[in-house]
Design a protein around this motif. Structure first.
Motif, PDB file in Angstrom:
ATOM      1  N   TYR A  79      -4.444  -2.943   7.885  1.00  0.00           N
ATOM      2  CA  TYR A  79      -4.576  -2.705   6.448  1.00  0.00           C
ATOM      3  C   TYR A  79      -4.590  -4.012   5.653  1.00  0.00           C
ATOM      4  O   TYR A  79      -5.280  -4.104   4.626  1.00  0.00           O
ATOM      5  N   LEU A  85      -7.589  -4.831   3.122  1.00  0.00           N
ATOM      6  CA  LEU A  85      -7.348  -5.156   1.716  1.00  0.00           C
ATOM      7  C   LEU A  85      -7.758  -6.585   1.362  1.00  0.00           C
ATOM      8  O   LEU A  85      -7.755  -6.971   0.192  1.00  0.00           O
ATOM      9  N   GLU A 111      -6.085   5.414  -1.249  1.00  0.00           N
ATOM     10  CA  GLU A 111      -5.186   4.455  -1.902  1.00  0.00           C
ATOM     11  C   GLU A 111      -5.793   3.058  -1.954  1.00  0.00           C
ATOM     12  O   GLU A 111      -6.574   2.670  -1.086  1.00  0.00           O
ATOM     13  N   ASP A 112      -5.385   2.301  -2.944  1.00  0.00           N
ATOM     14  CA  ASP A 112      -5.773   0.896  -3.046  1.00  0.00           C
ATOM     15  C   ASP A 112      -4.504   0.060  -3.075  1.00  0.00           C
ATOM     16  O   ASP A 112      -3.391   0.587  -3.198  1.00  0.00           O
ATOM     17  N   LEU A 169       0.861  -1.175   0.000  1.00  0.00           N
ATOM     18  CA  LEU A 169       0.000   0.000   0.000  1.00  0.00           C
ATOM     19  C   LEU A 169       0.902   1.231   0.000  1.00  0.00           C
ATOM     20  O   LEU A 169       1.857   1.300   0.781  1.00  0.00           O
TER      21      LEU A 169
END
Length: 224
Positions: A119, A123, A85-86, A14
Motif C-alpha cells: 500500500y 500510495l 480509500e485514499d 490508510l
C-alpha cells in the motif's frame, strides 16, 4: 531533542480499520448478533489480541461456524472497501514537514511487510520511509514495545528522540512502553476508545505542526 518520527500504518496512513470492523459487524448481523466495540478495541493495532471475534460469535450462536468460508468472504469485502480509500488527510504534509526538519522517518506496524509495503507503494509514499518494521520482524506485536524499539534502532536514534504517530490505544501503549512520545490521531473507529498516557491527541494529521510541537517539547524539557 526529537530527531525522528515513526508512523503506524493501518488507520493512520490508510483507513483500513473502519472496513475491518465493518466487515466483521456485517457477519455478526447475519447471525443476529452485535460486535461489542469495547471487545473490538482489544484487536485494533495488534495481531496478538486475546479477543477472537469468531470465538465470540460462535458462543453467541451456540454452534461451530465455517470460519474459513466466513473469513474468505469477509476479507474479500474488506479489500474491496479499502480500494475506495485514499491516503488520510495530512499524511503527505507531515512527511514533508519531517523532510524539511531533517528528521528520520520510520514505520512500525502490526501488519505484515507485504501488506504495508504494497500500500505504501500504491500510495506513492514508500521512498519517504527509511525504515519499516512489521510483525514479520518480532515475536509479539503492539502493545508490546518491540516494534517501536526496533524501528528506533534501525533509524539510529534513541527512543526518547522519536515521536510515534498512532491511531489506536494498543499502538500508543507500545510507543510509550518503548520510551517514545506519542501523538494519537484516532480514526472513525478508534475515536470511541479510551487512550492512556499520550502526549497529544488530534482529530486529524492536518492539525499537526511538527516543528511547533517539537519546540514546545524542548521548552518543557529545558524549562526555558
Amino acid at each position: 531533542m526529537i530527531r525522528a518520527v515513526i508512523f503506524d500504518f493501518d488507520g493512520l496512513i490508510l483507513d483500513t480499520e473502519t472496513s475491518e470492523y465493518r466487515t466483521f459487524a456485517e457477519i455478526y448481523e447475519q447471525y443476529g448478533a452485535q460486535l461489542p466495540m469495547e471487545s473490538w478495541a482489544r484487536v485494533v493495532g495488534s495481531s496478538d489480541s486475546d479477543f477472537d471475534p469468531y470465538d465470540y460469535l460462535e458462543k453467541h450462536v451456540g454452534r461451530p461456524l465455517d470460519r474459513g468460508d466466513l473469513e474468505s468472504r469477509r476479507r474479500e469485502r474488506h479489500l474491496a472497501y479499502i480500494e475506495e480509500e485514499d491516503i488520510l488527510p495530512g499524511v503527505r504534509e507531515v512527511l514533508e514537514q519531517a523532510r524539511e526538519l531533517g528528521w528520520k522517518v520510520g514505520l512500525a506496524s502490526s501488519s505484515t511487510r507485504s501488506w504495508v509495503e504494497g500500500y505504501l507503494n500504491k500510495l506513492g509514499i514508500r521512498p519517504h520511509f527509511q525504515c519499516l518494521r512489521t510483525r514479520d520482524d518480532v515475536e509479539r506485536t503492539k502493545p508490546d514495545p518491540a516494534l517501536y524499539r526496533l524501528a528506533a534502532e534501525c533509524l539510529g536514534v534513541d527512543p526518547s528522540e522519536a515521536v510515534a504517530l498512532e491511531d489506536s490505544p494498543n499502538g500508543a501503549l507500545a510507543a510509550k512502553r518503548a520510551g517514545m512520545r506519542c501523538i494519537a490521531v484516532p480514526n472513525s473507529v478508534t475515536k470511541h476508545f479510551a487512550f492512556g498516557d499520550i502526549d497529544l491527541r488530534l482529530d486529524s494529521l492536518e492539525e499537526l505542526d511538527l516543528k511547533a510541537w517539537a519546540d514546545r517539547v524542548e521548552k518543557t524539557a529545558t524549562g526555558k
